[in-house]
Write a protein that holds these residues in place. Sequence first.
Motif, mmCIF file in Angstrom:
data_model
loop_
_atom_site.group_PDB
_atom_site.id
_atom_site.type_symbol
_atom_site.label_atom_id
_atom_site.label_comp_id
_atom_site.label_asym_id
_atom_site.label_seq_id
_atom_site.Cartn_x
_atom_site.Cartn_y
_atom_site.Cartn_z
ATOM 1 N N VAL A 29 0.484 -1.324 0.387
ATOM 2 C CA VAL A 29 -0.164 -0.052 0.076
ATOM 3 C C VAL A 29 1.254 1.151 -0.081
ATOM 4 C CG1 VAL A 29 -2.007 1.453 1.078
ATOM 5 C CG2 VAL A 29 -1.613 -1.274 1.598
ATOM 6 N N VAL A 30 1.032 1.944 -1.291
ATOM 7 C CA VAL A 30 1.684 3.301 -1.378
ATOM 8 C C VAL A 30 0.841 4.465 -0.210
ATOM 9 C CG1 VAL A 30 2.850 4.363 -2.152
ATOM 10 C CG2 VAL A 30 2.943 1.979 -2.746
ATOM 11 N N PHE A 31 1.257 5.287 0.744
ATOM 12 C CA PHE A 31 0.574 6.856 0.889
ATOM 13 C C PHE A 31 1.248 7.749 0.226
ATOM 14 C CE2 PHE A 31 0.025 3.075 3.692
ATOM 15 C CZ PHE A 31 -1.423 3.391 3.941
ATOM 16 N N ASP A 32 0.779 9.257 0.012
ATOM 17 C CA ASP A 32 1.565 10.216 -0.142
ATOM 18 C C ASP A 32 1.760 10.832 1.381
ATOM 19 O OD1 ASP A 32 1.166 10.746 -3.010
ATOM 20 O OD2 ASP A 32 -0.473 11.108 -3.101
ATOM 21 N N ALA A 33 2.933 11.143 1.693
ATOM 22 C CA ALA A 33 2.945 11.704 2.945
ATOM 23 C C ALA A 33 2.824 12.894 2.984
ATOM 24 C CB ALA A 33 4.751 11.450 3.174
ATOM 25 N N ASP A 34 2.085 13.211 4.234
ATOM 26 C CA ASP A 34 1.864 14.421 4.692
ATOM 27 C C ASP A 34 2.498 15.376 5.761
ATOM 28 O OD1 ASP A 34 1.124 13.391 7.613
ATOM 29 O OD2 ASP A 34 0.246 14.750 7.968
ATOM 30 N N ALA A 35 3.724 14.850 5.974
ATOM 31 C CA ALA A 35 4.606 15.286 6.101
ATOM 32 C C ALA A 35 6.043 14.160 6.115
ATOM 33 C CB ALA A 35 4.293 15.512 7.841
ATOM 34 N N PRO A 36 7.314 14.601 6.205
ATOM 35 C CA PRO A 36 8.027 14.053 6.291
ATOM 36 C C PRO A 36 8.872 12.671 7.757
ATOM 37 C CG PRO A 36 9.314 16.294 6.117
ATOM 38 C CD PRO A 36 7.498 16.588 6.829
ATOM 39 N N ASP A 37 8.200 13.692 8.714
ATOM 40 C CA ASP A 37 7.902 11.839 9.749
ATOM 41 C C ASP A 37 6.495 10.628 9.536
ATOM 42 O OD1 ASP A 37 6.076 13.727 10.238
ATOM 43 O OD2 ASP A 37 6.247 13.290 12.412
ATOM 44 N N ALA A 38 6.004 11.171 8.461
ATOM 45 C CA ALA A 38 5.060 10.335 8.227
ATOM 46 C C ALA A 38 4.893 9.143 8.662
ATOM 47 C CB ALA A 38 4.191 10.733 7.073
ATOM 48 N N ALA A 39 6.457 7.875 7.598
ATOM 49 C CA ALA A 39 6.266 6.938 7.739
ATOM 50 C C ALA A 39 6.733 6.091 9.368
ATOM 51 C CB ALA A 39 7.849 6.669 7.005
ATOM 52 N N GLN A 40 7.064 6.928 9.966
ATOM 53 C CA GLN A 40 7.493 7.221 11.257
ATOM 54 C C GLN A 40 6.497 7.369 12.328
ATOM 55 O OE1 GLN A 40 9.256 9.270 9.511
ATOM 56 N NE2 GLN A 40 10.849 7.798 9.657
ATOM 57 N N ARG A 41 5.637 8.184 12.256
ATOM 58 C CA ARG A 41 4.078 7.822 12.597
ATOM 59 C C ARG A 41 3.323 6.642 12.547
ATOM 60 N NH1 ARG A 41 1.250 12.393 11.006
ATOM 61 N NH2 ARG A 41 2.653 13.096 9.382
ATOM 62 N N ALA A 42 3.515 6.538 11.117
ATOM 63 C CA ALA A 42 2.048 6.012 11.093
ATOM 64 C C ALA A 42 2.690 4.126 11.555
ATOM 65 C CB ALA A 42 3.179 5.002 9.229
ATOM 66 N N ALA A 43 4.518 3.650 12.041
ATOM 67 C CA ALA A 43 5.085 2.602 12.130
ATOM 68 C C ALA A 43 4.123 2.550 13.953
ATOM 69 C CB ALA A 43 6.455 2.413 12.385
ATOM 70 N N ARG A 44 4.380 3.532 14.437
ATOM 71 C CA ARG A 44 3.345 3.443 15.406
ATOM 72 C C ARG A 44 2.424 3.353 15.659
ATOM 73 N NH1 ARG A 44 7.568 8.092 15.818
ATOM 74 N NH2 ARG A 44 5.526 9.726 15.835
ATOM 75 N N LEU A 45 1.530 3.740 14.940
ATOM 76 C CA LEU A 45 0.013 3.874 14.832
ATOM 77 C C LEU A 45 -0.026 2.843 14.127
ATOM 78 C CD1 LEU A 45 -1.602 6.451 13.040
ATOM 79 C CD2 LEU A 45 -1.951 6.278 15.463
ATOM 80 N N LEU A 46 0.280 1.540 13.586
ATOM 81 C CA LEU A 46 0.070 0.352 13.513
ATOM 82 C C LEU A 46 0.608 -0.644 14.630
ATOM 83 C CD1 LEU A 46 1.345 -0.111 9.818
ATOM 84 C CD2 LEU A 46 -0.723 -0.386 10.440
ATOM 85 N N ALA A 47 1.179 -0.123 15.173
ATOM 86 C CA ALA A 47 1.498 -1.421 16.103
ATOM 87 C C ALA A 47 0.589 -0.946 17.161
ATOM 88 C CB ALA A 47 2.802 -0.892 17.068
ATOM 89 N N ALA A 48 0.283 0.064 17.715
ATOM 90 C CA ALA A 48 -0.433 0.651 19.147
ATOM 91 C C ALA A 48 -2.287 -0.072 18.500
ATOM 92 C CB ALA A 48 -0.912 1.722 18.795
ATOM 93 N N ARG A 49 -2.417 0.185 17.035
ATOM 94 C CA ARG A 49 -3.737 -0.945 17.105
ATOM 95 C C ARG A 49 -3.526 -2.215 16.524
ATOM 96 N NH1 ARG A 49 -4.835 3.673 12.101
ATOM 97 N NH2 ARG A 49 -5.448 5.829 13.375
ATOM 98 N N ALA A 50 -2.364 -2.656 15.855
ATOM 99 C CA ALA A 50 -2.233 -4.372 15.892
ATOM 100 C C ALA A 50 -2.099 -5.009 17.247
ATOM 101 C CB ALA A 50 -0.666 -4.827 15.340
ATOM 102 N N ALA A 51 -2.400 -3.746 18.493
ATOM 103 C CA ALA A 51 -2.269 -4.533 19.531
ATOM 104 C C ALA A 51 -3.472 -4.635 20.750
ATOM 105 C CB ALA A 51 -1.338 -4.181 20.884
ATOM 106 N N ARG A 52 -4.702 -3.676 19.400
ATOM 107 C CA ARG A 52 -6.220 -3.858 19.725
ATOM 108 C C ARG A 52 -7.006 -4.521 18.564
ATOM 109 N NH1 ARG A 52 -4.754 1.533 19.786
ATOM 110 N NH2 ARG A 52 -6.286 1.924 19.250
#
Length: 451
Positions: A29-52
């Motif tokens: 899945v390819v995303f247009d980044a909304d900011a330079p740190d988008a990938a780092q924020r995405a990784a944190r979100l994925l881990a948090a949501r995967a836990a639930r």
Amino acid sequence: MAPELLTPLDLAFWSIESAGHPLHMGGLVVFDADAPDAAQRAARLLAARAARTPGLNTRIRPVWLPVGAAARHVTPDYDPLDHVHLAAPVRDFCAAAGTLMQQPLDRGRPPWAAHVLPGADGTSFAVLFTFHHAHADGMRAASYVLSLLDPTDADGTPTDADRAPAAAEVPRPRKNGSGLRLPDPRTLPGLVRGAVTDAGRALSIGSAMVRAAWDVHSSPALTSRATGARRADGAVVDLRDVNRVRDSTGGTVNDVLLAVVAGALRRWLDKRGDDSDGVRPRALVPVSLRDPRDPGASGNRLSGYLARLPVDEAEPLARLRAVRAAMERNKQAGPASGPGAAALLADVIPPLGNRFGGGLIARSGRLFYDLLVSSVPLRGAHGLTLADSPVRDAYPLAPLAPGQSLAVGITTYEDRVCYGLLADAVAVPDLDLLARSIAEEAAELVAVCDT
């Protein structure tokens, strides 16, 4: 939660994998980044949501009874950080995905992963989701992915991205979806009638597989020694163009998408110097037997159609007509008959047969089909985002069977049709040529229909 036995088909997928030939599916899945740190924020979100997200915390373990069987168990020490990985910046998402797809999933943990790939230019990033086929079929995997993205309202508007995701349901024993009869267990006559019915259907499917294995018109380019090396690529076609062709010629959107694959294979073979004359490869087209009202049910619920792709036909519209006729014959026969329904045979094989016959089953696939062409619907998905970055493309990567060099995945997102290509990297060093051929074939079909 009590362990849940794998269905025979799930057990077969689990058993046929080898260390040198991984058998998992992927979604890039390819995303247009909304900011330079988008990938780092995405990784944190994925881990948090995967836990639930229920279901992502289950691993597969053998059980004592039935002998040879296995079951899903909740992992007591489940840690999403073992599954969500942030990579270094990459320049080519597809090339990175190909390298990652050749790495087997850890069979001691829940068999899934999410690789976050920051773009080297900082304007985009991608996530490669991988799921073992014993853990999820295409529709189930898609439901997992959708549950990990930013929540949206019914109209596709993103909502509070920090709330718990709309997760897939907790796995539970599946209802019979194979088309094989479930007799009334309370009566001996019912058991006998059920056994006779299942044996008759198995014999019919088996004989159809034998006939398919006799009548082979494939190309050496579609077969290979199982190396385990992988290459991935993708192509995008405008859905509005596909609909124009469908409106002009009749049939279904899926007929047009399959015809594009047939024409692209012809172009690819001719460009690489192979002969397309007489080539009519057998394409296995999986058919979901999953109840749309129960998308979160665990396990694989699959049958399939077998269709000859008219690669040897020179005229685009003639190719489309041939594909449409083949698919209409399949639909009239139904998904519980013919060689494409081979997946249903797993239900009549005991666990020990699936467990110890895995190698033989894996090698037998190439005998009755030449390539997999799998369509994975993203039902109702639009306006998808992750870390507030919008989805641009979504390429499904179908599992590659031993002895075959190419698998094709297709999905539609908003106004784009995304073709995901997964190939043996040794046998198909020119996968980019096939990707370009898909776009060229779609353009020619539109041009022919417009004249």
